[in-house]
Design a protein around this motif. Structure first.
Motif: not given
Length: 658
Positions: A400-401, A404, A426-428, A434, A448-449, A470, A472-473
Motif C-alpha cells: 500500500r505504498q 511518487v 505515497a500512501e495508497l 480516502w 494505480v494498484r 494515490a 494526487w488522484q
C-alpha cells in the motif's frame, strides 16, 4: 536480589547511620522460566527509577528558586560582575555574552567540585548551604547554585540533568547491576545501586586489594569529567546586526563546573553538541531533561549527536506521555517571566502570544536539529533502513505504498540499492479509505494498484479486488446535498456519518433514537439508516448503524412525533405493569385468606393464636374502603394496601364464611 552463596549484604555508610539488608535468593525462585515476567519487571523498574529521578530534578529546581540560597550565592560574587537586567543593553547578544563569561569564570574559581560525590542525608537545601559554606560540592549542587545565581539576576534559567535510570533491556539491566556475575542463563537478578550524585545509595564496593577494585581504579576521577548536570540560560538570539529581533530569545547551555582543569566546551557557554564527547563507552545521551518552574521538558535532541540512536535507548512512548505532565508548569513559569520583563519589542502583543512564540521558536530549533542529524546519520545496514524516519529503500515499501512520480535520488546507496527520502513515499488507499480521510477520488481515475484477496475476511471462495488510489488522484471531500426532501444515499441505501466521513451531507439531520425508523415510515418521509462504522460478525465486517438521517425540514416534525409515541408507549407500559401487579396481589390475598379459612376449619386449637368467632359462610370479595391498621392481620375488617394505584386508596378485605 543476587545469585550468591551469602545470605545478606550490609551497605552501611561511613557514619554508620544507614544500613540496608539485602536478602539473597535465586532468580529461579522468583521468575523461573517466565522471561515475560522478567521483561515486565525490568521495564517497571526502569520507569519507576525515571520517576524518582524526575522528582529529584524538581527538588533541585525548587531549591534554585529559594530566596535565601539566591542571596547567599549572590553575596559571594563581586558587585562588578553583577548583571543589570533592568538596563536595555543586556538584551543585545554581544553585551550579554561578554558580561556572562567573566561571571562563569568567577564561579569556577569560587567553587570546586567534591571528588567524593557524597550527598548529605539532610536534604537538597541543606546540601546547598553546606556547599556555600565549604566552597565545594557535588556537580548537581554547583549547577543548582549557578542556576540560582542566574535567577537572582532576573534571567530565565533552568537546571538540565542527564537521567541515568536502570537499563530497559533485561540482560543489560542485570549486567549493570553486577558486572562480575556471569550472564549465562540469567544466573542473577541484581540489585539496584543508586548514584550518590542523584541521591541514590552508594554502589557495592569490593574488598581492598581485590581484582575488582584494581579494575575500577581511576574510574571515579574520570566520571567527574563526564557532564551530567549543567544550566540553560535564556539569552537574546544572535543576529547579523547585533540588535535583538522581536522576541529573539533562545536557550544557551552553560557549564559552570571546573572539571579538573579540563575545558569541556571552550569557555563554558554554548556548544551543545560537545556534551556527548566525554560519555563513557560512547554511550549516546538519553533522557536529557530541563527543569524550570516545577515543570520539566525533554531536550535530548539538542545535545545528542544521533537523536535516532538515543531514542532507541529510551522508552519513547511512555516518556512523551510523562513529559506532557510537566508542560503546563513550565508554560506558567515562562509566562510569569514574560510578565515581569515586559515587552521587548515595539509590537503590542499579549503575554500569551509572546510565550507561545518563544515555545514555537524552541520547538522549531529542536526539530531543525533533529532533521539535520537524520540527514547526516543515514542508515548503514539493510535492517536499519527499514525503520529509518528519513531515508527508505524501495524494496522495503509494502503493497500500500509507492514512490511518487519524479522521486529524486539522494546519491546514497546501500548495497547497490538507492536510498530515497521517506517524504517521497505515497500512501495508497481505496476510495472508501480516502473518504474516511476527508478526500474523494476524482472522476474517471484509474487505480494505480489492484490487490486481490478475500472480501471482508470471508471464505476463500469469496474473493474480491481492492482498487488503490494515490493522493494526487484525490480532491477534498464535497458532501452531497439533499434536494426536494430526498436524502442523498449511497449504492447500499444508507448514509455514511462521522467518524466514517468528515461531515454529514448538506441539508440533513441525524436522529440517534431507537425505533425512529418506524415513525419515518408512518409519516411517509424519506429517510436512510446512518452508518457510523463496521463491526465483525461471523467472520465478516457488517455496517454498524446508529439512528436515521432525515432532511432538516422534517427534523422537528419527526422528533415531535417520536416524543408523542414514546410518551404513549411509556404510559401503556406503566398501565400494563400496574394491572399485572394488581392481579398478583389479588392472587396472593385470595391464597392467604383461603389458607386461614382452612386452618380455622380443619386445624387444631393450638394452631389458632387467639379464639375468634367462626366466620359466616359466604364468598371472598375485595372493594375499596376505609383504612384499618395493618397490625389487624388478615382477620375481619383487615385492610391490605395495593401498590401502584394512582388514587393512593386501600382495598378492604371482607371475609365471609366459606
Amino acid at each position: 536480589l543476587l545469585s550468591s552463596d551469602d545470605e545478606s549484604l550490609d551497605l552501611s555508610g561511613e557514619d554508620g547511620t544507614e544500613s540496608i539488608d539485602v536478602r539473597i535468593v535465586d532468580q529461579d525462585d522468583v521468575f523461573g522460566e517466565d522471561r515475560q515476567a522478567l521483561r515486565q519487571w525490568t521495564v517497571s523498574v526502569h520507569r519507576s527509577h525515571l520517576l524518582c529521578l524526575l522528582a529529584r530534578g524538581r527538588l533541585l529546581d525548587r531549591a534554585a528558586s529559594d530566596g535565601v540560597v539566591q542571596a547567599k550565592v549572590l553575596s559571594l560574587i563581586p558587585a562588578c560582575l553583577h548583571l543589570e537586567t533592568s538596563d536595555s543593553s543586556w538584551r543585545t547578544d554581544r553585551t550579554t555574552r561578554v558580561r556572562l563569561q567573566p561571571l562563569v569564570e568567577c564561579f569556577r574559581a569560587t567553587f570546586s567540585i567534591d571528588p567524593s560525590g557524597r550527598v548529605p542525608a539532610s536534604g537538597v537545601e541543606a546540601g546547598l548551604h553546606a556547599a556555600l559554606s565549604d566552597g565545594r560540592g557535588t556537580e548537581e549542587q554547583l549547577v543548582t547554585l549557578f542556576c540560582s545565581l542566574m535567577r537572582s539576576f532576573g534571567l530565565l534559567a533552568r537546571v538540565v540533568c542527564v537521567l541515568e535510570p536502570s537499563p530497559r533491556q533485561s540482560r543489560k539491566a542485570l549486567a549493570s547491576y553486577h558486572p562480575d556475575f556471569s550472564l549465562k542463563g540469567l544466573d542473577c537478578l541484581g540489585s539496584i545501586s543508586g548514584d550518590p550524585a542523584l541521591g541514590g545509595s552508594p554502589p557495592i564496593s569490593a574488598k581492598p586489594g581485590s581484582p575488582r577494585q584494581e579494575k575500577g581504579k581511576g574510574r571515579g576521577t574520570r566520571r567527574c569529567l563526564v557532564p551530567r548536570h549543567w544550566v540553560e540560560v535564556c539569552l537574546p538570539e544572535p543576529s547579523a546586526t547585533g540588535q535583538p529581533g522581536p522576541c529573539g530569545m533562545i536557550w544557551e547551555c552553560v557549564d559552570p563546573v571546573d572539571r579538573g582543569g579540563r575545558a569541556l566546551v571552550g569557555e563554558g557557554i554554548g556548544g551543545p553538541e560537545k556534551y556527548e564527547v566525554l560519555r563513557e563507552r560512547k554511550k549516546p545521551l538519553s533522557y536529557v531533561t530541563a527543569f524550570m518552574g516545577n515543570g520539566f521538558k525533554d531536550v535530548t535532541v539538542r545535545y545528542a549527536m544521533d537523536s535516532l540512536r538515543s531514542s532507541r535507548e529510551m522508552d519513547s512512548n511512555w516518556w512523551l506521555e510523562t513529559m506532557e505532565l510537566g508542560r503546563a508548569s513550565e508554560t506558567k513559569a515562562l509566562a510569569e517571566y514574560m510578565r515581569k520583563q515586559g515587552s521587548d519589542d515595539n509590537t503590542p502583543r499579549t503575554g500569551q502570544e509572546r510565550v507561545l512564540d518563544c515555545q514555537l521558536r524552541e520547538a522549531a530549533a529542536l526539530s531543525e536539529r533533529a532533521l539535520k542529524q537524520l540527514k547526516l546519520n543515514w542508515p548503514k545496514t539493510l535492517s536499519a533502513a527499514k525503520s529509518h524516519p528519513y531515508y527508505v529503500l524501495e524494496k522495503d515499501l509494502n503493497k500500500r505504498q509507492m514512490l511518487v512520480p519524479g522521486a529524486k535520488l539522494t546519491g546514497k546507496f546501500l548495497k547497490a540499492y538507492p536510498l530515497y527520502l521517506r517524504s517521497d513515499v505515497a500512501e495508497l488507499c481505496s476510495a472508501d479509505g480516502w473518504l474516511r480521510r476527508g478526500k474523494q477520488v476524482k472522476v474517471d481515475e484509474e487505480p494505480v494498484r489492484i490487490l486481490e484477496g478475500r472480501a471482508g475476511g470471508g471464505s476463500a471462495a469469496a474473493c474480491g479486488v481492492t482498487r488503490l488510489f494515490a493522493p494526487w488522484q484525490t480532491i477534498p471531500y464535497e458532501p452531497p446535498a439533499a434536494r426536494d426532501g430526498k436524502v442523498p444515499k449511497n449504492e447500499y441505501g444508507n448514509v455514511l456519518c462521522p467518524p466514517l466521513v468528515p461531515v454529514l451531507p448538506r441539508g440533513v439531520s441525524k436522529l440517534s433514537f431507537p425505533r425512529i425508523g418506524r415513525i419515518c415510515r408512518e409519516m411517509g418521509i424519506d429517510w436512510a439508516p446512518s452508518v457510523v462504522g463496521f463491526e465483525r460478525r461471523s467472520g465478516r465486517y457488517t455496517p454498524k448503524t446508529d439512528g436515521v438521517v432525515v432532511c432538516s425540514e422534517f427534523h422537528d416534525a419527526v422528533l415531535g412525533r417520536y416524543v408523542e409515541e414514546e410518551t404513549a408507549r411509556a404510559e401503556s407500559d406503566r398501565r400494563r405493569i400496574r394491572s399485572v401487579c394488581r392481579a398478583a396481589w389479588r392472587s396472593l390475598l385470595h391464597a392467604l385468606l383461603k389458607r386461614r379459612a382452612l386452618r380455622l376449619e380443619y386445624g387444631s386449637s393450638k394452631a389458632v393464636p387467639a379464639p375468634c368467632p367462626r366466620p359466616p359462610v359466604g364468598s371472598l370479595s375485595c372493594s375499596e374502603g376505609s383504612e384499618v391498621s395493618p397490625q389487624a392481620g388478615l382477620g375481619l375488617g383487615s385492610v391490605v394496601p395495593l401498590p401502584g394505584g394512582e388514587d393512593g386508596g386501600r382495598f378492604q378485605v371482607e371475609r365471609e364464611e366459606i
